[in-house]
Design a protein around this motif. Structure first.
Motif, PDB file in Angstrom:
ATOM      1  N   GLN A  60      51.363  30.994  31.423  1.00  0.00           N
ATOM      2  CA  GLN A  60      52.544  30.275  31.874  1.00  0.00           C
ATOM      3  C   GLN A  60      52.688  28.978  31.086  1.00  0.00           C
ATOM      4  O   GLN A  60      51.688  28.366  30.699  1.00  0.00           O
ATOM      5  N   VAL A  61      53.933  28.583  30.855  1.00  0.00           N
ATOM      6  CA  VAL A  61      54.218  27.403  30.046  1.00  0.00           C
ATOM      7  C   VAL A  61      54.906  26.354  30.910  1.00  0.00           C
ATOM      8  O   VAL A  61      55.789  26.664  31.703  1.00  0.00           O
ATOM      9  N   GLN A  62      54.491  25.123  30.747  1.00  0.00           N
ATOM     10  CA  GLN A  62      55.172  24.009  31.406  1.00  0.00           C
ATOM     11  C   GLN A  62      55.811  23.132  30.333  1.00  0.00           C
ATOM     12  O   GLN A  62      55.186  22.835  29.314  1.00  0.00           O
ATOM     13  N   LEU A  63      57.048  22.732  30.583  1.00  0.00           N
ATOM     14  CA  LEU A  63      57.778  21.878  29.666  1.00  0.00           C
ATOM     15  C   LEU A  63      58.252  20.635  30.407  1.00  0.00           C
ATOM     16  O   LEU A  63      58.795  20.736  31.505  1.00  0.00           O
ATOM     17  N   SER A 111      50.358  28.161  28.108  1.00  0.00           N
ATOM     18  CA  SER A 111      50.306  29.254  27.133  1.00  0.00           C
ATOM     19  C   SER A 111      51.374  29.070  26.058  1.00  0.00           C
ATOM     20  O   SER A 111      52.289  29.883  25.910  1.00  0.00           O
ATOM     21  N   THR A 112      51.239  28.007  25.287  1.00  0.00           N
ATOM     22  CA  THR A 112      52.277  27.663  24.305  1.00  0.00           C
ATOM     23  C   THR A 112      52.390  28.704  23.199  1.00  0.00           C
ATOM     24  O   THR A 112      53.425  28.823  22.555  1.00  0.00           O
ATOM     25  N   PHE A 113      51.325  29.485  22.985  1.00  0.00           N
ATOM     26  CA  PHE A 113      51.366  30.501  21.935  1.00  0.00           C
ATOM     27  C   PHE A 113      52.406  31.580  22.246  1.00  0.00           C
ATOM     28  O   PHE A 113      52.840  32.313  21.371  1.00  0.00           O
ATOM     29  N   SER A 114      52.805  31.658  23.521  1.00  0.00           N
ATOM     30  CA  SER A 114      53.750  32.695  23.931  1.00  0.00           C
ATOM     31  C   SER A 114      55.201  32.304  23.703  1.00  0.00           C
ATOM     32  O   SER A 114      56.105  33.114  23.909  1.00  0.00           O
ATOM     33  N   ILE A 115      55.429  31.066  23.286  1.00  0.00           N
ATOM     34  CA  ILE A 115      56.802  30.580  23.123  1.00  0.00           C
ATOM     35  C   ILE A 115      57.359  31.029  21.779  1.00  0.00           C
ATOM     36  O   ILE A 115      56.799  30.708  20.734  1.00  0.00           O
ATOM     37  N   ASN A 116      58.468  31.741  21.809  1.00  0.00           N
ATOM     38  CA  ASN A 116      59.125  32.140  20.561  1.00  0.00           C
ATOM     39  C   ASN A 116      60.212  31.152  20.149  1.00  0.00           C
ATOM     40  O   ASN A 116      60.428  30.904  18.975  1.00  0.00           O
ATOM     41  N   ALA A 117      60.892  30.597  21.132  1.00  0.00           N
ATOM     42  CA  ALA A 117      61.959  29.645  20.813  1.00  0.00           C
ATOM     43  C   ALA A 117      62.125  28.677  21.971  1.00  0.00           C
ATOM     44  O   ALA A 117      62.022  29.066  23.132  1.00  0.00           O
ATOM     45  N   ILE A 118      62.377  27.439  21.642  1.00  0.00           N
ATOM     46  CA  ILE A 118      62.677  26.420  22.644  1.00  0.00           C
ATOM     47  C   ILE A 118      64.068  25.880  22.374  1.00  0.00           C
ATOM     48  O   ILE A 118      64.428  25.607  21.222  1.00  0.00           O
ATOM     49  N   GLY A 119      64.810  25.739  23.434  1.00  0.00           N
ATOM     50  CA  GLY A 119      66.158  25.223  23.309  1.00  0.00           C
ATOM     51  C   GLY A 119      66.340  23.937  24.086  1.00  0.00           C
ATOM     52  O   GLY A 119      65.680  23.719  25.107  1.00  0.00           O
ATOM     53  N   TRP A 120      67.202  23.094  23.592  1.00  0.00           N
ATOM     54  CA  TRP A 120      67.691  21.942  24.340  1.00  0.00           C
ATOM     55  C   TRP A 120      69.073  22.306  24.877  1.00  0.00           C
ATOM     56  O   TRP A 120      69.930  22.777  24.127  1.00  0.00           O
ATOM     57  N   TYR A 121      69.266  22.085  26.161  1.00  0.00           N
ATOM     58  CA  TYR A 121      70.532  22.349  26.821  1.00  0.00           C
ATOM     59  C   TYR A 121      70.985  21.055  27.496  1.00  0.00           C
ATOM     60  O   TYR A 121      70.187  20.147  27.710  1.00  0.00           O
ATOM     61  N   ARG A 122      72.254  21.015  27.855  1.00  0.00           N
ATOM     62  CA  ARG A 122      72.741  19.862  28.594  1.00  0.00           C
ATOM     63  C   ARG A 122      73.784  20.286  29.607  1.00  0.00           C
ATOM     64  O   ARG A 122      74.468  21.300  29.432  1.00  0.00           O
ATOM     65  N   GLN A 123      73.890  19.485  30.659  1.00  0.00           N
ATOM     66  CA  GLN A 123      74.902  19.726  31.674  1.00  0.00           C
ATOM     67  C   GLN A 123      75.512  18.411  32.083  1.00  0.00           C
ATOM     68  O   GLN A 123      74.818  17.521  32.590  1.00  0.00           O
ATOM     69  N   ALA A 124      76.797  18.299  31.848  1.00  0.00           N
ATOM     70  CA  ALA A 124      77.560  17.120  32.259  1.00  0.00           C
ATOM     71  C   ALA A 124      78.148  17.370  33.643  1.00  0.00           C
ATOM     72  O   ALA A 124      78.345  18.525  34.035  1.00  0.00           O
ATOM     73  N   PRO A 125      78.447  16.317  34.382  1.00  0.00           N
ATOM     74  CA  PRO A 125      79.024  16.490  35.722  1.00  0.00           C
ATOM     75  C   PRO A 125      80.284  17.341  35.691  1.00  0.00           C
ATOM     76  O   PRO A 125      81.185  17.102  34.878  1.00  0.00           O
ATOM     77  N   GLY A 126      80.315  18.351  36.539  1.00  0.00           N
ATOM     78  CA  GLY A 126      81.486  19.208  36.630  1.00  0.00           C
ATOM     79  C   GLY A 126      81.628  20.226  35.524  1.00  0.00           C
ATOM     80  O   GLY A 126      82.640  20.937  35.469  1.00  0.00           O
ATOM     81  N   LYS A 127      80.643  20.312  34.650  1.00  0.00           N
ATOM     82  CA  LYS A 127      80.724  21.253  33.536  1.00  0.00           C
ATOM     83  C   LYS A 127      79.552  22.225  33.565  1.00  0.00           C
ATOM     84  O   LYS A 127      78.530  21.964  34.197  1.00  0.00           O
TER      85      LYS A 127
END
Length: 113
Positions: free
Chosen positions: A1-4, A27-43
């Motif tokens: 398991q991975v914690q971010l 278990s960072t070896f299991s990570i294939n891709a990491i993404g940054w996402y964002r959420q603005a109010p109401g979106k």
């Protein structure tokens, strides 16, 4: 398991810069891709940028040319360098293991005009 865990958010004036960090543990070896996402109010939450294990990057149209995603494998950390910030970049930013469910608490970015 991975914690971010995200960090680095804050208040900045338009035109300024911030660098967000996403520290991974477990278990960072299991990570294939990491993404940054964002959420603005109401979106809806949107993808900002992602980086694969091999270093391939992809960006959302609204941030391409201003934001840069990178990774430090020795530190198990992914960064999001944000330059030329605009008020519309204001949102809660999350990093996520693209292939796994669940979201962290995120970090607030506020850009004042």
């Amino acid at each position: 398991q991975v914690q971010l865990v995200e960090s680095g958010g804050g208040l900045v004036q338009a035109g300024g810069s911030l660098r967000l960090s996403c520290a991974a543990s477990g278990s960072t070896f299991s990570i294939n891709a990491i993404g940054w996402y964002r959420q603005a109010p109401g979106k809806q939450r949107e993808l900002v940028a992602l980086i694969t294990r091999g270093g391939i990057t992809n960006y959302g149209d609204s941030v391409r040319g201003r934001f840069t995603i990178s990774r430090d494998n020795a530190k198990n950390t992914v960064y999001l360098q944000m330059n030329s910030l605009k008020p519309e970049d204001t949102a809660v930013y999350y990093c996520k293991n693209v292939a796994a469910p669940g979201w962290g608490q995120g970090t607030q970015v506020t850009v004042s005009s």
